[in-house]
Write a protein that holds these residues in place. Structure first.
Motif, PDB file in Angstrom:
ATOM      1  N   SER A   3       0.831  -1.199   0.000  1.00  0.00           N
ATOM      2  CA  SER A   3       0.000   0.000   0.000  1.00  0.00           C
ATOM      3  C   SER A   3       0.864   1.247   0.000  1.00  0.00           C
ATOM      4  CB  SER A   3      -0.929  -0.011   1.220  1.00  0.00           C
ATOM      5  OG  SER A   3      -1.684   1.182   1.268  1.00  0.00           O
ATOM      6  N   VAL A   4       1.930   1.252   0.782  1.00  0.00           N
ATOM      7  CA  VAL A   4       2.859   2.384   0.833  1.00  0.00           C
ATOM      8  C   VAL A   4       3.521   2.570  -0.526  1.00  0.00           C
ATOM      9  CG1 VAL A   4       5.005   3.246   1.840  1.00  0.00           C
ATOM     10  CG2 VAL A   4       3.277   2.168   3.300  1.00  0.00           C
ATOM     11  N   PHE A   5       3.965   1.459  -1.109  1.00  0.00           N
ATOM     12  CA  PHE A   5       4.626   1.530  -2.421  1.00  0.00           C
ATOM     13  C   PHE A   5       3.673   2.125  -3.452  1.00  0.00           C
ATOM     14  CE2 PHE A   5       5.771   0.015  -6.592  1.00  0.00           C
ATOM     15  CZ  PHE A   5       7.141   0.134  -6.619  1.00  0.00           C
ATOM     16  N   GLN A   6       2.454   1.620  -3.493  1.00  0.00           N
ATOM     17  CA  GLN A   6       1.484   2.084  -4.477  1.00  0.00           C
ATOM     18  C   GLN A   6       1.158   3.555  -4.272  1.00  0.00           C
ATOM     19  OE1 GLN A   6      -2.158  -0.132  -4.526  1.00  0.00           O
ATOM     20  NE2 GLN A   6      -3.048   1.014  -6.209  1.00  0.00           N
ATOM     21  N   THR A   7       1.007   3.956  -3.010  1.00  0.00           N
ATOM     22  CA  THR A   7       0.658   5.343  -2.711  1.00  0.00           C
ATOM     23  C   THR A   7       1.741   6.300  -3.196  1.00  0.00           C
ATOM     24  OG1 THR A   7      -0.639   4.725  -0.766  1.00  0.00           O
ATOM     25  CG2 THR A   7       0.190   6.994  -0.868  1.00  0.00           C
ATOM     26  N   TYR A   8       2.988   6.011  -2.861  1.00  0.00           N
ATOM     27  CA  TYR A   8       4.074   6.919  -3.233  1.00  0.00           C
ATOM     28  C   TYR A   8       4.435   6.802  -4.710  1.00  0.00           C
ATOM     29  CZ  TYR A   8       4.844   8.711   1.427  1.00  0.00           C
ATOM     30  OH  TYR A   8       4.669   9.376   2.617  1.00  0.00           O
ATOM     31  N   PHE A   9       4.196   5.655  -5.293  1.00  0.00           N
ATOM     32  CA  PHE A   9       4.380   5.516  -6.743  1.00  0.00           C
ATOM     33  C   PHE A   9       3.410   6.447  -7.471  1.00  0.00           C
ATOM     34  CE2 PHE A   9       3.392   3.770 -10.879  1.00  0.00           C
ATOM     35  CZ  PHE A   9       4.630   3.410 -11.386  1.00  0.00           C
ATOM     36  N   GLN A  10       2.152   6.430  -7.045  1.00  0.00           N
ATOM     37  CA  GLN A  10       1.153   7.291  -7.666  1.00  0.00           C
ATOM     38  C   GLN A  10       1.453   8.764  -7.421  1.00  0.00           C
ATOM     39  OE1 GLN A  10      -2.552   5.881  -6.024  1.00  0.00           O
ATOM     40  NE2 GLN A  10      -2.742   4.213  -7.505  1.00  0.00           N
ATOM     41  N   LEU A  11       1.925   9.083  -6.221  1.00  0.00           N
ATOM     42  CA  LEU A  11       2.289  10.463  -5.922  1.00  0.00           C
ATOM     43  C   LEU A  11       3.425  10.932  -6.831  1.00  0.00           C
ATOM     44  CD1 LEU A  11       2.131  10.425  -2.025  1.00  0.00           C
ATOM     45  CD2 LEU A  11       0.649  11.729  -3.558  1.00  0.00           C
ATOM     46  N   GLY A  12       4.420  10.066  -7.034  1.00  0.00           N
ATOM     47  CA  GLY A  12       5.533  10.413  -7.916  1.00  0.00           C
ATOM     48  C   GLY A  12       5.082  10.560  -9.354  1.00  0.00           C
ATOM     49  N   PHE A  13       4.237   9.642  -9.797  1.00  0.00           N
ATOM     50  CA  PHE A  13       3.751   9.674 -11.179  1.00  0.00           C
ATOM     51  C   PHE A  13       2.973  10.951 -11.453  1.00  0.00           C
ATOM     52  CE2 PHE A  13       0.486   8.911 -14.373  1.00  0.00           C
ATOM     53  CZ  PHE A  13       1.219   8.357 -15.417  1.00  0.00           C
ATOM     54  N   PHE A  14       2.030  11.280 -10.583  1.00  0.00           N
ATOM     55  CA  PHE A  14       1.180  12.445 -10.832  1.00  0.00           C
ATOM     56  C   PHE A  14       1.869  13.757 -10.453  1.00  0.00           C
ATOM     57  CE2 PHE A  14      -2.123   9.101 -10.603  1.00  0.00           C
ATOM     58  CZ  PHE A  14      -2.676   9.315 -11.854  1.00  0.00           C
ATOM     59  N   HIS A  15       2.990  13.671  -9.730  1.00  0.00           N
ATOM     60  CA  HIS A  15       3.766  14.879  -9.478  1.00  0.00           C
ATOM     61  C   HIS A  15       4.420  15.379 -10.760  1.00  0.00           C
ATOM     62  CE1 HIS A  15       6.090  17.882  -7.442  1.00  0.00           C
ATOM     63  NE2 HIS A  15       7.232  17.339  -7.814  1.00  0.00           N
TER      64      HIS A  15
END
Length: 201
Positions: A3-15
């Motif tokens: 869940s942590v990986f997915q959350t920060y992956f999405q944050l990085g992608f949409f950043h």
């Protein structure tokens, strides 16, 4: 953990993959302007150089190994765009002026000035990415998984943007039967104008 990986992956992608990151988007446009789809190997080498640079400073700044002035980085990012555009424009006169449909000679991938510049500018952009990530992490001291997943998200978003830029260039040049020099001058000129606005704004 997933869940942590997915959350920060999405944050990085949409950043990176959103219009609010227009400074980074404009840099990628300038970086890829001289290239077309048939140059994909050279583009991969170029983007990899940029990735190496910004991954280093993103990690060091996020882990508080290096300190920096966010205000200074905000000014240096448009400077990297300016320099990239100027190099593109200067070299455009010596660039291949054949239509995009013409075959191009395949050149070996070597350590070139564009790759060195991309790596150097990546160091600056990595500090820009880290400002956002540090705000997300707060006082967390060892955000290894978060740092890794955020960086991967940024890279996936960046590669998608680069792919779209190359595809756009391909479609425009094919559709108008134009030459690569015109595409380089138009896109680099537009990016240079935006960089000037960012710099003096």
């Amino acid at each position: 953990m997933s869940s942590v990986f997915q959350t920060y992956f999405q944050l990085g992608f949409f950043h990176i993959f959103n219009l609010q990151a227009y400074d980074h988007l404009v840099f990628l446009l300038a970086l890829c302007a001289p290239y077309v789809l048939s140059d994909w190997r050279r583009v991969v080498a170029l983007v990899t150089s940029f990735t190496v640079g910004h991954s280093i400073t993103l990690a060091l700044a996020t882990l508080n190994v290096v300190q920096y002035s966010p205000a200074l980085i905000e000014k240096l990012i448009p400077v990297t765009i300016l320099i990239t555009c100027i190099v593109n424009i200067v070299q455009a006169g010596r660039a291949n002026t054949r239509p995009i449909s013409a075959p191009t000679r395949r050149e070996p991938l070597v350590l070139t000035l564009p790759n060195l510049l991309a790596a150097s500018f990546g160091l600056i952009h990595g500090l820009g990415f880290s400002s956002y990530l540090r705000e997300l992490l707060g006082k967390q001291s060892k955000p290894v998984l978060e740092l890794l997943s955020f960086n991967l998200g940024v890279e996936v978003g960046q590669l998608l943007i680069v792919g779209l830029i190359l595809l756009l260039g391909f479609l425009v040049l094919r559709g108008f039967d134009a030459v690569r020099r015109d595409w380089v001058l138009i896109t680099s000129g537009a990016a240079l104008g935006i960089a000037l606005v960012l710099l003096i704004g």
